[in-house]
Design a protein around this motif. Structure first.
Motif, PDB file in Angstrom:
ATOM      1  N   UNK A  40       0.823  -1.201   0.000  1.00  0.00           N
ATOM      2  CA  UNK A  40       0.000   0.000   0.000  1.00  0.00           C
ATOM      3  C   UNK A  40       0.866   1.264   0.000  1.00  0.00           C
ATOM      4  N   UNK A  41       2.156   1.112   0.252  1.00  0.00           N
ATOM      5  CA  UNK A  41       3.050   2.257   0.246  1.00  0.00           C
ATOM      6  C   UNK A  41       3.227   2.929   1.592  1.00  0.00           C
ATOM      7  N   UNK A  42       2.908   2.218   2.684  1.00  0.00           N
ATOM      8  CA  UNK A  42       3.112   2.791   4.001  1.00  0.00           C
ATOM      9  C   UNK A  42       4.601   2.796   4.338  1.00  0.00           C
ATOM     10  N   UNK A  43       4.993   3.799   5.117  1.00  0.00           N
ATOM     11  CA  UNK A  43       6.413   3.968   5.411  1.00  0.00           C
ATOM     12  C   UNK A  43       6.855   3.253   6.673  1.00  0.00           C
ATOM     13  N   UNK A  44       5.892   2.951   7.552  1.00  0.00           N
ATOM     14  CA  UNK A  44       6.263   2.456   8.878  1.00  0.00           C
ATOM     15  C   UNK A  44       5.100   1.686   9.479  1.00  0.00           C
ATOM     16  N   UNK A  45       5.390   1.017  10.592  1.00  0.00           N
ATOM     17  CA  UNK A  45       4.352   0.283  11.311  1.00  0.00           C
ATOM     18  C   UNK A  45       4.529   0.443  12.814  1.00  0.00           C
ATOM     19  N   UNK A  46       3.412   0.379  13.523  1.00  0.00           N
ATOM     20  CA  UNK A  46       3.479   0.156  14.959  1.00  0.00           C
ATOM     21  C   UNK A  46       3.722  -1.338  15.195  1.00  0.00           C
ATOM     22  N   UNK A  47       4.178  -1.686  16.401  1.00  0.00           N
ATOM     23  CA  UNK A  47       4.621  -3.051  16.667  1.00  0.00           C
ATOM     24  C   UNK A  47       3.493  -4.074  16.714  1.00  0.00           C
ATOM     25  N   UNK A  48       2.301  -3.664  17.140  1.00  0.00           N
ATOM     26  CA  UNK A  48       1.245  -4.642  17.365  1.00  0.00           C
ATOM     27  C   UNK A  48       1.365  -5.269  18.736  1.00  0.00           C
ATOM     28  N   UNK A  49       0.494  -6.218  19.056  1.00  0.00           N
ATOM     29  CA  UNK A  49       0.469  -6.803  20.404  1.00  0.00           C
ATOM     30  C   UNK A  49       1.668  -7.698  20.672  1.00  0.00           C
ATOM     31  N   UNK A  50       1.909  -7.973  21.959  1.00  0.00           N
ATOM     32  CA  UNK A  50       2.976  -8.895  22.341  1.00  0.00           C
ATOM     33  C   UNK A  50       2.798 -10.215  21.606  1.00  0.00           C
ATOM     34  N   UNK A  51       3.890 -10.719  21.045  1.00  0.00           N
ATOM     35  CA  UNK A  51       3.861 -11.998  20.360  1.00  0.00           C
ATOM     36  C   UNK A  51       3.651 -11.891  18.864  1.00  0.00           C
ATOM     37  N   UNK A  52       3.222 -10.730  18.377  1.00  0.00           N
ATOM     38  CA  UNK A  52       3.021 -10.594  16.930  1.00  0.00           C
ATOM     39  C   UNK A  52       4.366 -10.501  16.199  1.00  0.00           C
ATOM     40  N   UNK A  53       5.243  -9.639  16.672  1.00  0.00           N
ATOM     41  CA  UNK A  53       6.594  -9.515  16.135  1.00  0.00           C
ATOM     42  C   UNK A  53       7.578 -10.087  17.153  1.00  0.00           C
ATOM     43  N   UNK A  54       8.793 -10.402  16.759  1.00  0.00           N
ATOM     44  CA  UNK A  54       9.745 -11.009  17.692  1.00  0.00           C
ATOM     45  C   UNK A  54       9.996 -10.136  18.912  1.00  0.00           C
ATOM     46  N   UNK A  55      10.129 -10.785  20.066  1.00  0.00           N
ATOM     47  CA  UNK A  55      10.411 -10.057  21.301  1.00  0.00           C
ATOM     48  C   UNK A  55      11.869  -9.631  21.376  1.00  0.00           C
ATOM     49  N   UNK A  56      12.758 -10.418  20.781  1.00  0.00           N
ATOM     50  CA  UNK A  56      14.178 -10.079  20.790  1.00  0.00           C
ATOM     51  C   UNK A  56      14.410  -8.819  19.957  1.00  0.00           C
ATOM     52  N   UNK A  57      15.021  -7.794  20.535  1.00  0.00           N
ATOM     53  CA  UNK A  57      15.168  -6.532  19.810  1.00  0.00           C
ATOM     54  C   UNK A  57      15.884  -6.654  18.467  1.00  0.00           C
ATOM     55  N   UNK A  58      16.959  -7.456  18.404  1.00  0.00           N
ATOM     56  CA  UNK A  58      17.693  -7.600  17.150  1.00  0.00           C
ATOM     57  C   UNK A  58      16.845  -8.311  16.098  1.00  0.00           C
ATOM     58  N   UNK A  59      16.112  -9.350  16.520  1.00  0.00           N
ATOM     59  CA  UNK A  59      15.243 -10.068  15.578  1.00  0.00           C
ATOM     60  C   UNK A  59      14.113  -9.169  15.083  1.00  0.00           C
ATOM     61  N   UNK A  60      13.575  -8.351  15.987  1.00  0.00           N
ATOM     62  CA  UNK A  60      12.530  -7.410  15.597  1.00  0.00           C
ATOM     63  C   UNK A  60      13.040  -6.433  14.549  1.00  0.00           C
ATOM     64  N   UNK A  61      14.214  -5.882  14.780  1.00  0.00           N
ATOM     65  CA  UNK A  61      14.790  -4.951  13.815  1.00  0.00           C
ATOM     66  C   UNK A  61      15.015  -5.628  12.466  1.00  0.00           C
ATOM     67  N   UNK A  62      15.428  -6.899  12.497  1.00  0.00           N
ATOM     68  CA  UNK A  62      15.685  -7.616  11.248  1.00  0.00           C
ATOM     69  C   UNK A  62      14.403  -7.835  10.450  1.00  0.00           C
ATOM     70  N   UNK A  63      13.309  -8.215  11.140  1.00  0.00           N
ATOM     71  CA  UNK A  63      12.027  -8.441  10.448  1.00  0.00           C
ATOM     72  C   UNK A  63      11.533  -7.159   9.794  1.00  0.00           C
ATOM     73  N   UNK A  64      11.599  -6.060  10.511  1.00  0.00           N
ATOM     74  CA  UNK A  64      11.157  -4.789   9.931  1.00  0.00           C
ATOM     75  C   UNK A  64      12.048  -4.394   8.756  1.00  0.00           C
ATOM     76  N   UNK A  65      13.345  -4.648   8.888  1.00  0.00           N
ATOM     77  CA  UNK A  65      14.259  -4.336   7.794  1.00  0.00           C
ATOM     78  C   UNK A  65      13.967  -5.140   6.546  1.00  0.00           C
ATOM     79  N   UNK A  66      13.608  -6.410   6.706  1.00  0.00           N
ATOM     80  CA  UNK A  66      13.273  -7.249   5.559  1.00  0.00           C
ATOM     81  C   UNK A  66      12.108  -6.673   4.757  1.00  0.00           C
ATOM     82  N   UNK A  67      11.193  -6.008   5.447  1.00  0.00           N
ATOM     83  CA  UNK A  67      10.015  -5.451   4.788  1.00  0.00           C
ATOM     84  C   UNK A  67      10.149  -3.958   4.502  1.00  0.00           C
ATOM     85  N   UNK A  68      11.345  -3.412   4.757  1.00  0.00           N
ATOM     86  CA  UNK A  68      11.633  -2.006   4.462  1.00  0.00           C
ATOM     87  C   UNK A  68      10.645  -1.077   5.148  1.00  0.00           C
ATOM     88  N   UNK A  69      10.360  -1.385   6.409  1.00  0.00           N
ATOM     89  CA  UNK A  69       9.456  -0.571   7.204  1.00  0.00           C
ATOM     90  C   UNK A  69      10.209   0.043   8.382  1.00  0.00           C
TER      91      UNK A  69
END
Length: 293
Positions: A40-69
């Motif tokens: 849709x062309x969004x630039x960023x995302x909020x994290x969502x609820x606990x458990x939706x994205x990785x709890x580990x900070x480095x893993x979380x950053x990696x997932x967002x980076x993969x999607x260019x968000x």
């Protein structure tokens, strides 16, 4: 890239039915949600609820980076009014993920301590004093980590109605998340609040609302959850909220924060076809049109 209003439009997983409330509905995968945000062309995302994205900070950053968000921050229900309960340790742990991802906004709600948003207790004076003091304590803690804390008035929490929002503005220094839908359902006028207190608004959740369904929730004829099931939230421009006035007030006040698109949704199964992205696309196009005027 220069951060214009048009490229400060972000998404939130709740628009895809991903919610912290137990039993809310079918939960889509992060891969589908994040890929569709970028589609849709969004630039960023909020994290969502606990458990939706990785709890580990480095893993979380990696997932967002993969999607260019970019990471905005996240919606964080927090009990602030209960004697003997200190909200700071949990917030401090959460802020580790903010540091790893560069997120800058902690979106607090004054959690009732109950599951869901269909009922809440009433605060006495002691509860109000503690809530207001904890808001300032959390805001100071976040500021020390380079994060802006904002309070999100929200149906079914301890800060929902106009007089409660006013009490926060008068009794605390914390900034607000202008959630247009929750303010409207709670009986307020989000455009008027934006006009009156633009200096206190540091974040937005842009929601449109069907006023007929919202009136039933406000009057207690149906629950908040039933209102969501009855399509109380609409794509932006398809409901009863004056976004031209709201965005105009924010622009004239020099607002530089995020515009987070939210259309609370309950899914019963994996969508066939496009699913929720159809409405998100309508909302994104509507906001871009208003910001370009």
């Amino acid at each position: 890239m220069r951060m214009t209003a048009a490229n400060r439009i972000a998404g939130a997983p709740i628009s895809w039915g991903v919610c912290e409330v137990p039993g809310w509905g079918y939960q889509l995968s992060p891969a589908r949600v994040l890929a569709q945000m970028r589609e849709v062309g969004l630039a960023a995302t909020e994290f969502g609820p606990d458990g939706f994205l990785p709890a580990d900070p480095a893993a979380l950053a990696a997932v967002l980076g993969e999607h260019h968000l970019t990471a905005v921050g996240g919606f964080t229900p927090t009990v602030l009014h209960v004697p003997g309960h200190d909200p700071l340790p949990a917030v401090a742990r959460l802020l580790e993920s903010y540091a790893a991802t560069g997120a800058g906004t902690l979106v607090l709600s004054a959690d009732s301590g109950r599951a869901g948003y269909d009922a809440r207790p009433e605060l006495d004076e002691q509860g109000w004093r503690l809530l207001l003091a904890n808001l300032d304590r959390v805001a100071a803690l976040a500021a020390g980590r380079g994060v802006r804390a904002v309070l999100h008035p929200h149906v079914g929490t301890m800060v929902e109605k106009p007089k409660e929002v006013e009490r926060v503005l008068d009794g605390s220094a914390i900034a607000l998340c202008l959630d247009t839908g929750h303010l409207y359902i709670g009986g307020g006028d989000p455009a008027e609040l934006t006009r009156q207190a633009p200096d206190r608004i540091a974040h937005t959740h842009l929601k449109d609302v069907d006023g007929t369904v919202a009136a039933k929730v406000r009057a207690g004829r149906i629950t908040y959850t039933d209102g969501v099931r009855q399509a109380m939230y609409r794509p932006l421009g398809r409901g009863d909220i004056d976004f031209a006035a709201i965005l105009g007030h924010l622009d004239r006040s020099g607002y530089t924060g995020w515009h987070v698109l939210e259309q609370d949704t309950i899914l019963t199964e994996e969508p066939r076809g496009e699913g929720p992205i159809t409405d998100v696309r309508i909302s994104a196009d509507h906001v871009r049109h208003l910001l370009a005027d």
